[in-house]
Design a protein around this motif. Structure first.
Motif, PDB file in Angstrom:
ATOM      1  N   PRO A 161      33.363 -15.482 -34.062  1.00  0.00           N
ATOM      2  CA  PRO A 161      33.512 -14.974 -32.689  1.00  0.00           C
ATOM      3  C   PRO A 161      32.181 -14.421 -32.176  1.00  0.00           C
ATOM      4  N   ILE A 162      31.795 -14.842 -30.987  1.00  0.00           N
ATOM      5  CA  ILE A 162      30.553 -14.383 -30.365  1.00  0.00           C
ATOM      6  C   ILE A 162      30.868 -13.974 -28.937  1.00  0.00           C
ATOM      7  N   SER A 163      30.532 -12.742 -28.583  1.00  0.00           N
ATOM      8  CA  SER A 163      30.755 -12.282 -27.211  1.00  0.00           C
ATOM      9  C   SER A 163      29.591 -12.704 -26.324  1.00  0.00           C
ATOM     10  N   ILE A 164      29.860 -12.821 -25.039  1.00  0.00           N
ATOM     11  CA  ILE A 164      28.881 -13.309 -24.068  1.00  0.00           C
ATOM     12  C   ILE A 164      28.752 -12.285 -22.945  1.00  0.00           C
ATOM     13  N   LYS A 165      27.546 -11.897 -22.631  1.00  0.00           N
ATOM     14  CA  LYS A 165      27.302 -10.964 -21.535  1.00  0.00           C
ATOM     15  C   LYS A 165      27.786 -11.569 -20.219  1.00  0.00           C
ATOM     16  N   ASP A 166      28.322 -10.721 -19.352  1.00  0.00           N
ATOM     17  CA  ASP A 166      29.007 -11.239 -18.166  1.00  0.00           C
ATOM     18  C   ASP A 166      28.080 -11.613 -17.011  1.00  0.00           C
ATOM     19  N   ASN A 167      26.853 -12.003 -17.311  1.00  0.00           N
ATOM     20  CA  ASN A 167      26.019 -12.701 -16.340  1.00  0.00           C
ATOM     21  C   ASN A 167      25.698 -14.111 -16.833  1.00  0.00           C
ATOM     22  N   ILE A 168      26.439 -14.554 -17.843  1.00  0.00           N
ATOM     23  CA  ILE A 168      26.299 -15.893 -18.414  1.00  0.00           C
ATOM     24  C   ILE A 168      27.645 -16.593 -18.276  1.00  0.00           C
ATOM     25  N   ALA A 169      27.624 -17.819 -17.773  1.00  0.00           N
ATOM     26  CA  ALA A 169      28.874 -18.509 -17.465  1.00  0.00           C
ATOM     27  C   ALA A 169      29.592 -18.990 -18.719  1.00  0.00           C
ATOM     28  N   VAL A 170      30.873 -18.693 -18.774  1.00  0.00           N
ATOM     29  CA  VAL A 170      31.785 -19.202 -19.799  1.00  0.00           C
ATOM     30  C   VAL A 170      32.954 -19.841 -19.053  1.00  0.00           C
ATOM     31  N   SER A 171      33.163 -21.115 -19.264  1.00  0.00           N
ATOM     32  CA  SER A 171      34.219 -21.808 -18.517  1.00  0.00           C
ATOM     33  C   SER A 171      35.570 -21.135 -18.754  1.00  0.00           C
ATOM     34  N   LYS A 172      36.365 -21.065 -17.709  1.00  0.00           N
ATOM     35  CA  LYS A 172      37.697 -20.456 -17.660  1.00  0.00           C
ATOM     36  C   LYS A 172      37.652 -18.934 -17.513  1.00  0.00           C
ATOM     37  N   LEU A 173      36.459 -18.333 -17.627  1.00  0.00           N
ATOM     38  CA  LEU A 173      36.321 -16.899 -17.404  1.00  0.00           C
ATOM     39  C   LEU A 173      35.451 -16.677 -16.173  1.00  0.00           C
ATOM     40  N   ALA A 174      35.731 -15.617 -15.446  1.00  0.00           N
ATOM     41  CA  ALA A 174      34.906 -15.288 -14.274  1.00  0.00           C
ATOM     42  C   ALA A 174      33.531 -14.824 -14.719  1.00  0.00           C
ATOM     43  N   THR A 175      32.525 -15.088 -13.896  1.00  0.00           N
ATOM     44  CA  THR A 175      31.178 -14.558 -14.121  1.00  0.00           C
ATOM     45  C   THR A 175      30.950 -13.490 -13.057  1.00  0.00           C
ATOM     46  N   ARG A 176      31.242 -12.250 -13.400  1.00  0.00           N
ATOM     47  CA  ARG A 176      31.239 -11.178 -12.413  1.00  0.00           C
ATOM     48  C   ARG A 176      29.889 -10.472 -12.294  1.00  0.00           C
ATOM     49  N   PHE A 177      28.966 -10.646 -13.229  1.00  0.00           N
ATOM     50  CA  PHE A 177      27.664  -9.983 -13.202  1.00  0.00           C
ATOM     51  C   PHE A 177      27.819  -8.450 -13.140  1.00  0.00           C
ATOM     52  N   GLY A 178      28.955  -7.950 -13.584  1.00  0.00           N
ATOM     53  CA  GLY A 178      29.187  -6.512 -13.527  1.00  0.00           C
ATOM     54  C   GLY A 178      29.268  -5.961 -12.126  1.00  0.00           C
ATOM     55  N   SER A 179      29.636  -6.772 -11.155  1.00  0.00           N
ATOM     56  CA  SER A 179      29.460  -6.395  -9.758  1.00  0.00           C
ATOM     57  C   SER A 179      30.702  -6.601  -8.911  1.00  0.00           C
ATOM     58  N   ARG A 180      30.954  -5.655  -8.013  1.00  0.00           N
ATOM     59  CA  ARG A 180      32.000  -5.823  -7.004  1.00  0.00           C
ATOM     60  C   ARG A 180      31.585  -6.829  -5.934  1.00  0.00           C
ATOM     61  N   GLY A 181      30.328  -7.211  -5.938  1.00  0.00           N
ATOM     62  CA  GLY A 181      29.851  -8.199  -4.977  1.00  0.00           C
ATOM     63  C   GLY A 181      30.147  -9.628  -5.375  1.00  0.00           C
ATOM     64  N   THR A 182      30.916  -9.825  -6.447  1.00  0.00           N
ATOM     65  CA  THR A 182      31.300 -11.158  -6.912  1.00  0.00           C
ATOM     66  C   THR A 182      32.824 -11.271  -6.882  1.00  0.00           C
ATOM     67  N   ASP A 183      33.323 -12.498  -7.067  1.00  0.00           N
ATOM     68  CA  ASP A 183      34.774 -12.679  -7.106  1.00  0.00           C
ATOM     69  C   ASP A 183      35.214 -13.054  -8.515  1.00  0.00           C
ATOM     70  N   ASP A 184      36.526 -13.163  -8.691  1.00  0.00           N
ATOM     71  CA  ASP A 184      37.064 -13.411 -10.034  1.00  0.00           C
ATOM     72  C   ASP A 184      37.439 -14.868 -10.264  1.00  0.00           C
ATOM     73  N   ALA A 185      36.816 -15.766  -9.521  1.00  0.00           N
ATOM     74  CA  ALA A 185      37.068 -17.194  -9.742  1.00  0.00           C
ATOM     75  C   ALA A 185      36.493 -17.602 -11.100  1.00  0.00           C
ATOM     76  N   PRO A 186      37.249 -18.330 -11.900  1.00  0.00           N
ATOM     77  CA  PRO A 186      36.735 -18.730 -13.220  1.00  0.00           C
ATOM     78  C   PRO A 186      35.594 -19.731 -13.102  1.00  0.00           C
ATOM     79  N   ALA A 187      34.657 -19.645 -14.019  1.00  0.00           N
ATOM     80  CA  ALA A 187      33.544 -20.598 -14.054  1.00  0.00           C
ATOM     81  C   ALA A 187      34.067 -21.983 -14.414  1.00  0.00           C
ATOM     82  N   GLN A 188      33.467 -22.982 -13.819  1.00  0.00           N
ATOM     83  CA  GLN A 188      33.864 -24.367 -14.075  1.00  0.00           C
ATOM     84  C   GLN A 188      33.132 -24.980 -15.256  1.00  0.00           C
ATOM     85  N   HIS A 189      31.972 -24.403 -15.588  1.00  0.00           N
ATOM     86  CA  HIS A 189      31.151 -24.973 -16.649  1.00  0.00           C
ATOM     87  C   HIS A 189      30.572 -23.852 -17.514  1.00  0.00           C
ATOM     88  N   ASP A 190      30.253 -24.177 -18.738  1.00  0.00           N
ATOM     89  CA  ASP A 190      29.550 -23.258 -19.618  1.00  0.00           C
ATOM     90  C   ASP A 190      28.061 -23.264 -19.296  1.00  0.00           C
TER      91      ASP A 190
END
Length: 474
Positions: A76-105
């Protein structure tokens, strides 16, 4: 075996899988239990993949068939939330982003999946990774497992806290001015910022000229194993270096002692910044360790570090300004400290930006010449150990004095555990190499780790678990 699985390195897990003593499902379940126990207190995670156990089952099947995809299969390897992981949102730690899941890694995640690693969760960061502590209006405050009243640093603070207490065997972080190395130093973990372009990254975004992707781990060898994978080519990154098929893990044992290696050390890098005694002494001990092992060690300062910091103080706000200009609301939902950086950036002229970039190249040439005299530099990561949350200065005063120059010049650099203070807090020191000397920095980090030992992270996790059991919420 239970939760003890959480205290193992990626390499140790691989050996268990080979022997059939434990399966990826056992490990993934143990990690999720530990997250459930510890993360309400530390706040290191912002998302967990719903299919984490399913990915572990797929890995388990491959191991049973003796057909693992690689040396990270089932880890198991965790990924910082400014790096895209498909099926998970890339929020960049920010309210200025939305929770749409990333389409690609992103490239590094794609490479990890190709060898069977389980990219199972996203870790916290400050708003768009803009500062060296980890809190944001979106996810709140992330805390240091060594002392919950202190910061784990930033911006990869969630990643560092998670690895330190076994909520992830390893993590992927990013570093635009010290964001891998400072959290690693504050948490007793190992953090490696590769040479610029060594690890392909896309999309690069407004911080693309400074941002590096790298591993954060419990030991140097794990970082080397991960780096071997994530440096594989990806055409999405125009800045990526030509691919070199280096097995960084094999490099660690290519030379048993540092005899003849030329090392410059400096507790201040010639800056008007005085590190605390614990940090100063850790640098001196590391220098003496290498000297005793046969290296040629002497005090010296690379040229132009103060000017690099001035350049960083120009380019970073300009990047923040570029970020906010691309937002429909002008960044109104952002952390006020990020807005303040953007306001500074708005006043920076094009001429000043161009001048900073030109001067960066001139300093880089001078530092290249310095690395003709030396192979490595040993210096602090940050002037002090992990700071109390209640005593943090304003964000603009939290400057990466000893780390930003490596980003400006694209140099490989690591934070290596170098002992603890009398108060029981970890101290990290920085090892920096010349351009593209990633393997040398990892090798030297391994040498120091063997000499000093690793931080007592398993004991840290047990202590934190006991403390939380007595006081469930902070």
């Amino acid at each position: 075996m239970g939760s003890d699985l959480c205290d193992l390195t990626a390499r140790e897990l691989h050996k268990l899988y080979q022997a059939g003593s434990a399966s990826p499902v056992d490990v993934m379940q143990a990690v999720l239990v530990r997250i459930e126990q510890l993360d309400p207190t530390l706040n290191a995670f912002c998302q967990t993949a719903q299919d984490a156990i399913d990915m572990a089952r797929q890995s388990e099947k491959r191991w049973r068939q003796k057909r693992p995809l690689g040396s990270l299969d089932g880890v198991p390897i965790s990924i910082k939330d400014n790096i895209a992981v498909s099926k998970l949102a890339t929020r960049f730690g920010s309210r200025g982003t939305d929770d749409a899941p990333a389409q690609h890694d992103s490239p590094c995640v794609a490479r990890l999946r190709e060898v069977g690693a389980i990219c199972f969760a996203k870790t916290t960061l400050p708003d768009f990774a803009h500062k060296i502590i980890t809190d944001s209006p979106l996810t709140g405050v992330t805390r240091n497992p060594w002392d919950r009243e202190r910061t784990p640093g930033g911006s990869s603070g969630g990643a560092a806290a998670a690895v330190a207490v076994g909520m992830a065997p390893a993590a992927i972080g990013t570093d635009g001015g010290g964001s891998i190395r400072i959290p690693a130093a504050f948490t007793g973990t190992f953090g490696f910022k590769p040479s610029f372009g060594r690890v392909p990254h896309a999309p690069r975004g407004p911080f693309g000229l400074l941002s590096h992707v790298g591993p954060m781990t419990r030991c140097v060898a794990d970082a080397a194993r991960i780096l071997t994978v994530i440096t594989r080519p990806d055409t999405r990154d125009w800045y990526a270096l030509p691919f070199e098929a280096v097995d960084y893990e094999l490099v660690l044992n290519c030379k048993p002692t540092p005899g003849g290696i030329r090392i410059a050390y400096s507790p201040s890098l010639g800056l008007d910044v005085t590190p605390d005694a614990d940090v100063h002494d850790a640098v001196m001990r590391a220098a003496n360790t290498f000297r005793e092992l046969g290296a040629r060690v002497r005090p010296d300062n690379p040229p132009g570090i103060a000017r690099c910091n001035t350049i960083h103080a120009t380019l970073w706000p300009a990047c923040c300004r570029q970020l906010t200009e691309g937002m429909a609301d002008g960044g109104a939902a952002l952390d006020p400290s990020l807005q303040a950086y953007a306001d500074v950036g708005a006043a920076i002229s094009r001429q000043a930006l161009l001048g900073a970039l030109i001067e960066r190249g001139e300093i880089g040439a001078a530092v290249n010449a310095f690395f003709e005299k030396y192979d490595l530099v040993i210096c602090p990561v940050y002037p002090r150990v992990a700071m109390r949350l209640a005593e943090l200065p304003a964000s603009e005063e939290l400057f990466p004095h000893f780390t930003a120059w490596c980003n400006q010049l694209g140099l490989p650099a690591a934070s290596v555990y170098a002992g603890t203070t009398a108060q029981g807090l970890p101290v990290g020191i920085q090892i920096v190499g010349g351009r593209h000397a990633d393997a040398l920095v990892l090798w030297a980090s391994h040498i120091l780790e063997l000499a000093v030992g690793r931080a007592p992270l398993a004991e840290l996790a047990r202590s934190l678990s006991s403390s939380i059991a007595g006081h469930p919420r902070h």
